[in-house]
Write an enzyme that holds these catalytic residues in place. Structure first.
Site, PDB file in Angstrom:
ATOM      1  N   HIS A 198       0.657  -1.120   0.356  1.00  0.00           N
ATOM      2  CA  HIS A 198      -0.003   0.146   0.078  1.00  0.00           C
ATOM      3  C   HIS A 198       0.653   1.245  -0.315  1.00  0.00           C
ATOM      4  O   HIS A 198       0.153   1.827  -0.058  1.00  0.00           O
ATOM      5  CB  HIS A 198      -1.140   0.146   1.484  1.00  0.00           C
ATOM      6  N   HIS A 206      -6.328  -7.491  -0.528  1.00  0.00           N
ATOM      7  CA  HIS A 206      -6.757  -5.925  -0.497  1.00  0.00           C
ATOM      8  C   HIS A 206      -5.785  -5.606  -1.946  1.00  0.00           C
ATOM      9  O   HIS A 206      -5.007  -6.527  -1.637  1.00  0.00           O
ATOM     10  CB  HIS A 206      -5.660  -4.939   0.049  1.00  0.00           C
ATOM     11  N   ASP A 245      -2.787 -10.748  -2.376  1.00  0.00           N
ATOM     12  CA  ASP A 245      -3.150 -10.854  -1.012  1.00  0.00           C
ATOM     13  C   ASP A 245      -4.153  -9.634  -0.998  1.00  0.00           C
ATOM     14  O   ASP A 245      -4.805  -9.460  -2.040  1.00  0.00           O
ATOM     15  CB  ASP A 245      -2.162  -9.743  -0.794  1.00  0.00           C
ATOM     16  N   ASP A 285      -3.918 -12.606   3.845  1.00  0.00           N
ATOM     17  CA  ASP A 285      -6.031 -12.349   4.522  1.00  0.00           C
ATOM     18  C   ASP A 285      -7.364 -12.492   3.616  1.00  0.00           C
ATOM     19  O   ASP A 285      -8.417 -12.073   4.309  1.00  0.00           O
ATOM     20  CB  ASP A 285      -5.362 -10.733   4.874  1.00  0.00           C
TER      21      ASP A 285
HETATM   22 ZN   LIG Z   1      -3.643  -6.890   2.969  1.00  0.00          ZN
END
Ligand SMILES: [Zn+2]
Length: 347
Positions: free
Chosen positions: A128, A167, A165, A252
Protein backbone atom coordinates in the site's frame (compact mmCIF):
# COMPACT_ATOMS: atom_id res chain seq x y z
CA UNK A 1 24.28 -11.82 2.79
CA UNK A 2 26.05 -15.18 3.01
CA UNK A 3 26.42 -17.19 -0.15
CA UNK A 4 23.63 -19.75 -0.36
CA UNK A 5 23.60 -22.93 -2.34
CA UNK A 6 20.19 -24.28 -1.31
CA UNK A 7 17.26 -24.25 -3.66
CA UNK A 8 14.92 -22.17 -1.45
CA UNK A 9 16.11 -19.17 0.52
CA UNK A 10 14.11 -17.88 3.50
CA UNK A 11 15.04 -14.37 4.59
CA UNK A 12 14.06 -12.85 7.88
CA UNK A 13 15.40 -10.83 10.80
CA UNK A 14 14.27 -10.71 14.43
CA UNK A 15 14.50 -6.91 14.39
CA UNK A 16 11.39 -6.89 12.21
CA UNK A 17 9.47 -8.29 15.17
CA UNK A 18 10.30 -5.08 17.08
CA UNK A 19 8.13 -2.91 14.81
CA UNK A 20 5.07 -2.23 16.97
CA UNK A 21 2.13 -0.26 15.51
CA UNK A 22 0.42 -0.18 18.91
CA UNK A 23 -1.96 -2.17 21.12
CA UNK A 24 -4.75 -4.05 19.37
CA UNK A 25 -3.28 -3.47 15.91
CA UNK A 26 -3.84 -6.44 13.56
CA UNK A 27 -0.36 -6.09 11.98
CA UNK A 28 1.26 -7.16 15.22
CA UNK A 29 4.68 -8.57 16.10
CA UNK A 30 3.13 -11.98 16.82
CA UNK A 31 2.48 -12.44 13.08
CA UNK A 32 6.14 -12.89 12.24
CA UNK A 33 6.74 -14.85 15.45
CA UNK A 34 3.98 -17.30 14.46
CA UNK A 35 5.45 -17.73 10.98
CA UNK A 36 8.97 -18.32 12.29
CA UNK A 37 7.76 -20.77 14.94
CA UNK A 38 5.91 -22.74 12.29
CA UNK A 39 8.91 -22.78 9.94
CA UNK A 40 11.45 -23.67 12.62
CA UNK A 41 11.40 -27.28 11.55
CA UNK A 42 12.29 -26.30 7.96
CA UNK A 43 16.03 -26.74 8.40
CA UNK A 44 16.78 -29.49 5.91
CA UNK A 45 18.92 -29.39 2.79
CA UNK A 46 16.03 -27.94 0.73
CA UNK A 47 15.97 -24.71 2.69
CA UNK A 48 18.52 -22.03 3.58
CA UNK A 49 17.95 -19.27 6.10
CA UNK A 50 19.65 -15.88 5.87
CA UNK A 51 19.45 -12.47 7.49
CA UNK A 52 18.89 -9.58 5.10
CA UNK A 53 20.96 -6.42 4.94
CA UNK A 54 18.99 -3.17 5.26
CA UNK A 55 18.04 -1.57 1.94
CA UNK A 56 20.16 1.40 0.91
CA UNK A 57 18.64 4.83 0.67
CA UNK A 58 19.41 4.73 -3.07
CA UNK A 59 17.35 1.54 -3.47
CA UNK A 60 14.42 3.00 -1.48
CA UNK A 61 14.46 6.19 -3.54
CA UNK A 62 13.93 4.29 -6.77
CA UNK A 63 10.30 4.08 -5.55
CA UNK A 64 9.88 6.71 -2.82
CA UNK A 65 10.41 10.46 -2.97
CA UNK A 66 13.39 11.78 -0.96
CA UNK A 67 11.18 14.11 1.09
CA UNK A 68 9.05 11.14 2.22
CA UNK A 69 12.13 9.15 3.26
CA UNK A 70 13.39 12.27 5.11
CA UNK A 71 10.04 12.57 6.87
CA UNK A 72 10.22 8.93 8.02
CA UNK A 73 13.84 9.42 9.12
CA UNK A 74 12.75 12.19 11.50
CA UNK A 75 10.58 9.56 13.23
CA UNK A 76 13.44 7.11 13.83
CA UNK A 77 13.42 6.10 17.49
CA UNK A 78 10.03 7.70 18.09
CA UNK A 79 6.40 6.71 18.23
CA UNK A 80 4.05 8.43 15.76
CA UNK A 81 0.86 7.93 13.75
CA UNK A 82 1.27 8.31 9.99
CA UNK A 83 -2.33 7.78 8.97
CA UNK A 84 -5.46 6.35 10.51
CA UNK A 85 -4.08 2.79 10.66
CA UNK A 86 -0.33 3.16 10.09
CA UNK A 87 2.03 3.96 12.95
CA UNK A 88 5.69 3.73 13.85
CA UNK A 89 7.39 2.72 17.08
CA UNK A 90 11.05 3.37 18.00
CA UNK A 91 12.26 0.27 16.08
CA UNK A 92 10.03 0.64 13.00
CA UNK A 93 12.46 2.41 10.68
CA UNK A 94 15.07 -0.29 11.18
CA UNK A 95 12.42 -2.95 10.50
CA UNK A 96 11.25 -1.12 7.36
CA UNK A 97 14.77 -0.90 5.91
CA UNK A 98 15.29 -4.60 6.70
CA UNK A 99 11.96 -5.55 5.10
CA UNK A 100 12.90 -3.82 1.85
CA UNK A 101 16.41 -5.23 2.15
CA UNK A 102 15.01 -8.75 2.49
CA UNK A 103 12.98 -8.32 -0.70
CA UNK A 104 16.09 -7.02 -2.50
CA UNK A 105 18.25 -9.87 -1.15
CA UNK A 106 15.58 -12.37 -2.26
CA UNK A 107 15.65 -11.19 -5.88
CA UNK A 108 19.42 -10.84 -5.83
CA UNK A 109 19.81 -14.46 -4.70
CA UNK A 110 17.46 -15.92 -7.31
CA UNK A 111 18.85 -13.80 -10.15
CA UNK A 112 22.43 -14.71 -9.23
CA UNK A 113 21.44 -18.38 -9.01
CA UNK A 114 22.46 -18.66 -5.36
CA UNK A 115 18.94 -19.83 -4.61
CA UNK A 116 16.34 -21.24 -6.94
CA UNK A 117 13.42 -19.63 -5.12
CA UNK A 118 13.15 -17.23 -2.21
CA UNK A 119 10.63 -15.97 0.34
CA UNK A 120 11.20 -12.71 2.25
CA UNK A 121 9.38 -13.11 5.58
CA UNK A 122 8.97 -9.49 6.54
CA UNK A 123 7.04 -6.84 8.36
CA UNK A 124 5.98 -4.12 8.00
CA UNK A 125 4.28 -5.12 4.75
CA UNK A 126 4.65 -2.89 1.70
CA UNK A 127 2.14 -2.95 -1.15
CA UNK A 128 0.00 0.00 0.00
CA UNK A 129 2.95 2.38 0.47
CA UNK A 130 2.94 5.05 -2.25
CA UNK A 131 5.83 7.13 -3.51
CA UNK A 132 5.28 9.85 -0.94
CA UNK A 133 3.12 8.36 1.79
CA UNK A 134 2.70 5.49 4.21
CA UNK A 135 -0.62 3.68 3.97
CA UNK A 136 -2.41 0.58 5.24
CA UNK A 137 0.24 -0.67 7.72
CA UNK A 138 2.97 -0.14 5.06
CA UNK A 139 6.01 2.19 5.23
CA UNK A 140 8.21 1.27 2.26
CA UNK A 141 6.89 -0.65 -0.76
CA UNK A 142 9.16 -3.67 -0.38
CA UNK A 143 8.18 -5.48 -3.57
CA UNK A 144 8.29 -2.38 -5.77
CA UNK A 145 11.73 -1.55 -4.38
CA UNK A 146 12.90 -5.09 -5.14
CA UNK A 147 11.52 -4.93 -8.70
CA UNK A 148 13.16 -1.55 -9.31
CA UNK A 149 16.44 -2.93 -7.93
CA UNK A 150 16.23 -6.00 -10.18
CA UNK A 151 15.96 -3.76 -13.22
CA UNK A 152 18.48 -1.13 -12.19
CA UNK A 153 21.18 -3.40 -10.80
CA UNK A 154 20.56 -7.03 -11.77
CA UNK A 155 19.88 -6.80 -15.49
CA UNK A 156 16.26 -7.97 -15.36
CA UNK A 157 14.20 -6.58 -18.21
CA UNK A 158 10.64 -7.84 -17.78
CA UNK A 159 9.22 -8.41 -14.33
CA UNK A 160 5.80 -9.77 -13.42
CA UNK A 161 4.45 -8.88 -9.98
CA UNK A 162 1.56 -11.05 -8.84
CA UNK A 163 -0.34 -9.79 -5.78
CA UNK A 164 -2.80 -12.20 -4.16
CA UNK A 165 -3.23 -10.26 -0.93
CA UNK A 166 -6.96 -9.66 -0.31
CA UNK A 167 -6.37 -5.90 -0.59
CA UNK A 168 -5.42 -4.10 -3.78
CA UNK A 169 -1.75 -3.09 -3.90
CA UNK A 170 -2.34 0.56 -4.75
CA UNK A 171 1.29 1.50 -4.08
CA UNK A 172 2.71 -1.15 -6.39
CA UNK A 173 0.21 -0.24 -9.09
CA UNK A 174 1.23 3.42 -8.78
CA UNK A 175 4.96 2.64 -8.96
CA UNK A 176 4.74 0.98 -12.38
CA UNK A 177 1.51 2.42 -13.83
CA UNK A 178 3.14 3.83 -16.97
CA UNK A 179 5.69 1.04 -17.31
CA UNK A 180 5.44 -1.69 -19.96
CA UNK A 181 8.32 -3.69 -18.48
CA UNK A 182 6.67 -4.38 -15.15
CA UNK A 183 3.40 -6.27 -15.33
CA UNK A 184 1.26 -5.93 -12.20
CA UNK A 185 -1.60 -8.38 -11.66
CA UNK A 186 -3.69 -8.14 -8.50
CA UNK A 187 -6.51 -10.34 -7.25
CA UNK A 188 -8.34 -8.60 -4.42
CA UNK A 189 -11.73 -8.32 -2.80
CA UNK A 190 -13.72 -5.49 -4.33
CA UNK A 191 -15.26 -2.82 -2.13
CA UNK A 192 -12.81 -2.90 0.78
CA UNK A 193 -9.67 -0.95 1.66
CA UNK A 194 -7.98 0.85 -0.12
CA UNK A 195 -10.82 1.31 -2.65
CA UNK A 196 -8.60 1.21 -5.76
CA UNK A 197 -8.17 -1.75 -8.10
CA UNK A 198 -11.05 -1.55 -10.56
CA UNK A 199 -10.79 -3.38 -13.88
CA UNK A 200 -10.64 0.02 -15.61
CA UNK A 201 -7.26 0.82 -14.02
CA UNK A 202 -5.22 -0.73 -16.82
CA UNK A 203 -2.04 1.37 -16.78
CA UNK A 204 -1.18 4.58 -18.62
CA UNK A 205 0.88 5.68 -21.64
CA UNK A 206 3.28 2.87 -22.63
CA UNK A 207 2.09 0.89 -19.62
CA UNK A 208 -1.47 0.50 -20.91
CA UNK A 209 -2.56 -3.11 -20.48
CA UNK A 210 0.33 -3.89 -18.11
CA UNK A 211 -1.79 -3.33 -15.01
CA UNK A 212 -4.36 -6.08 -14.59
CA UNK A 213 -6.82 -5.77 -11.72
CA UNK A 214 -9.06 -8.69 -10.85
CA UNK A 215 -11.61 -7.46 -8.30
CA UNK A 216 -13.46 -10.35 -6.65
CA UNK A 217 -16.69 -10.60 -4.68
CA UNK A 218 -16.74 -11.58 -1.00
CA UNK A 219 -16.40 -15.26 -0.20
CA UNK A 220 -14.32 -16.52 -3.12
CA UNK A 221 -12.18 -19.53 -2.14
CA UNK A 222 -9.73 -22.07 -3.56
CA UNK A 223 -11.76 -23.17 -6.57
CA UNK A 224 -12.70 -19.64 -7.59
CA UNK A 225 -9.11 -18.37 -7.29
CA UNK A 226 -7.96 -21.40 -9.27
CA UNK A 227 -10.38 -20.51 -12.07
CA UNK A 228 -9.23 -16.88 -12.05
CA UNK A 229 -5.58 -17.93 -12.19
CA UNK A 230 -6.24 -20.35 -15.05
CA UNK A 231 -8.35 -17.94 -17.13
CA UNK A 232 -6.55 -14.66 -16.58
CA UNK A 233 -3.25 -14.82 -14.75
CA UNK A 234 -1.65 -17.75 -16.56
CA UNK A 235 -2.39 -16.62 -20.15
CA UNK A 236 -1.35 -13.03 -19.39
CA UNK A 237 1.96 -14.03 -17.78
CA UNK A 238 2.57 -16.58 -20.57
CA UNK A 239 2.17 -13.80 -23.14
CA UNK A 240 4.29 -11.33 -21.15
CA UNK A 241 7.21 -13.77 -20.76
CA UNK A 242 8.85 -12.25 -17.67
CA UNK A 243 12.45 -12.97 -16.75
CA UNK A 244 11.59 -12.69 -13.04
CA UNK A 245 8.41 -13.35 -11.06
CA UNK A 246 7.72 -11.48 -7.84
CA UNK A 247 4.80 -12.28 -5.57
CA UNK A 248 3.10 -10.02 -3.04
CA UNK A 249 2.12 -12.93 -0.82
CA UNK A 250 -0.65 -11.77 1.47
CA UNK A 251 -2.69 -14.37 3.29
CA UNK A 252 -5.65 -12.26 4.40
CA UNK A 253 -7.91 -13.97 1.86
CA UNK A 254 -7.74 -17.06 4.13
CA UNK A 255 -11.15 -18.22 5.35
CA UNK A 256 -10.12 -17.64 8.99
CA UNK A 257 -8.77 -14.14 8.46
CA UNK A 258 -10.58 -11.48 10.52
CA UNK A 259 -10.23 -8.75 7.85
CA UNK A 260 -10.52 -10.42 4.46
CA UNK A 261 -13.98 -12.00 4.11
CA UNK A 262 -12.73 -14.58 1.62
CA UNK A 263 -12.56 -18.39 1.85
CA UNK A 264 -9.11 -19.52 0.67
CA UNK A 265 -7.47 -22.40 2.60
CA UNK A 266 -3.78 -23.06 3.07
CA UNK A 267 -4.07 -25.74 0.38
CA UNK A 268 -5.45 -23.07 -1.95
CA UNK A 269 -2.44 -20.85 -1.29
CA UNK A 270 -0.16 -23.81 -1.95
CA UNK A 271 -1.94 -24.42 -5.24
CA UNK A 272 -1.61 -20.75 -6.30
CA UNK A 273 2.05 -20.83 -5.38
CA UNK A 274 2.54 -23.99 -7.46
CA UNK A 275 0.97 -22.28 -10.49
CA UNK A 276 3.29 -19.30 -10.03
CA UNK A 277 6.34 -21.58 -9.72
CA UNK A 278 5.34 -23.29 -12.98
CA UNK A 279 5.13 -19.89 -14.69
CA UNK A 280 8.57 -18.98 -13.33
CA UNK A 281 9.94 -22.31 -14.56
CA UNK A 282 8.42 -21.75 -17.99
CA UNK A 283 9.64 -18.19 -18.57
CA UNK A 284 12.13 -17.05 -15.97
CA UNK A 285 14.49 -19.96 -15.46
CA UNK A 286 12.57 -20.73 -12.27
CA UNK A 287 13.38 -17.36 -10.73
CA UNK A 288 10.63 -16.44 -8.28
CA UNK A 289 10.67 -14.46 -5.05
CA UNK A 290 7.78 -14.08 -2.63
CA UNK A 291 7.46 -11.16 -0.24
CA UNK A 292 5.11 -11.37 2.74
CA UNK A 293 2.26 -8.83 2.83
CA UNK A 294 -0.91 -9.28 4.98
CA UNK A 295 -2.55 -12.15 6.87
CA UNK A 296 -3.99 -11.48 10.31
CA UNK A 297 -5.08 -14.80 11.81
CA UNK A 298 -1.90 -16.16 13.34
CA UNK A 299 -2.60 -19.85 12.72
CA UNK A 300 -3.95 -19.33 9.22
CA UNK A 301 -1.00 -17.11 8.34
CA UNK A 302 1.61 -19.55 9.63
CA UNK A 303 -0.05 -22.56 7.96
CA UNK A 304 -0.42 -20.71 4.64
CA UNK A 305 3.19 -19.52 4.60
CA UNK A 306 4.27 -23.09 5.40
CA UNK A 307 2.13 -24.43 2.53
CA UNK A 308 3.85 -22.02 0.13
CA UNK A 309 7.32 -22.85 1.44
CA UNK A 310 6.52 -26.52 0.94
CA UNK A 311 5.70 -25.78 -2.70
CA UNK A 312 8.86 -23.68 -3.11
CA UNK A 313 10.89 -26.64 -1.91
CA UNK A 314 9.19 -28.79 -4.54
CA UNK A 315 6.65 -30.58 -2.40
CA UNK A 316 3.38 -31.27 -4.15
CA UNK A 317 0.59 -29.12 -2.65
CA UNK A 318 -2.47 -30.81 -1.12
CA UNK A 319 -5.58 -30.60 -3.27
CA UNK A 320 -7.39 -27.27 -2.96
CA UNK A 321 -11.11 -27.25 -2.19
CA UNK A 322 -13.42 -27.24 -5.20
CA UNK A 323 -15.42 -24.14 -6.07
CA UNK A 324 -18.48 -23.55 -3.92
CA UNK A 325 -19.84 -20.74 -6.09
CA UNK A 326 -22.05 -21.19 -9.13
CA UNK A 327 -19.93 -21.58 -12.26
CA UNK A 328 -21.90 -18.74 -13.86
CA UNK A 329 -20.96 -16.30 -11.10
CA UNK A 330 -17.26 -17.12 -11.40
CA UNK A 331 -17.41 -16.89 -15.20
CA UNK A 332 -19.08 -13.49 -14.95
CA UNK A 333 -16.30 -12.14 -12.73
CA UNK A 334 -13.66 -13.47 -15.13
CA UNK A 335 -15.44 -12.12 -18.20
CA UNK A 336 -15.54 -8.60 -16.73
CA UNK A 337 -11.74 -8.57 -16.58
CA UNK A 338 -11.28 -10.31 -19.93
CA UNK A 339 -13.60 -7.88 -21.72
CA UNK A 340 -11.24 -5.04 -20.74
CA UNK A 341 -7.97 -6.86 -21.33
CA UNK A 342 -8.75 -8.76 -24.53
CA UNK A 343 -7.36 -5.71 -26.31
CA UNK A 344 -3.94 -6.46 -24.79
CA UNK A 345 -3.79 -10.15 -23.88
CA UNK A 346 -4.95 -13.55 -25.20
CA UNK A 347 -7.56 -13.99 -22.48
ZN1 LIG B 1 -4.00 -7.19 2.87
Amino acid sequence: MRRMAGPTLLLTHEAMIEHDPGPGHPERPERLQAVLKRLKSFQDADVCWAQPTPASREAIERVHRPHYVDQLETLRGRRAALDIDTAVSPASLQAAYLASGAAIDAVTAVVAGRARRAFALVRPPGHHAESDRAMGFCLFNNIAIAAAHARASLGCRRIAIIDFDVHHGNGTQQAFYADADVLYISTHRWGIYPGTGSTREIGAAKGQGFNVNVPLPEGFGDGEYNAVFGSILVPVVDAFEPDLLLVSAGFDSHRDDPLGGMAVTEAGFGSMCATLCQLADRHAGGRIALVLEGGYDLQALAASVAACVDVLRAQKPPAPRPSSHAAGEVAEVIEKVCSVHRLYWPV
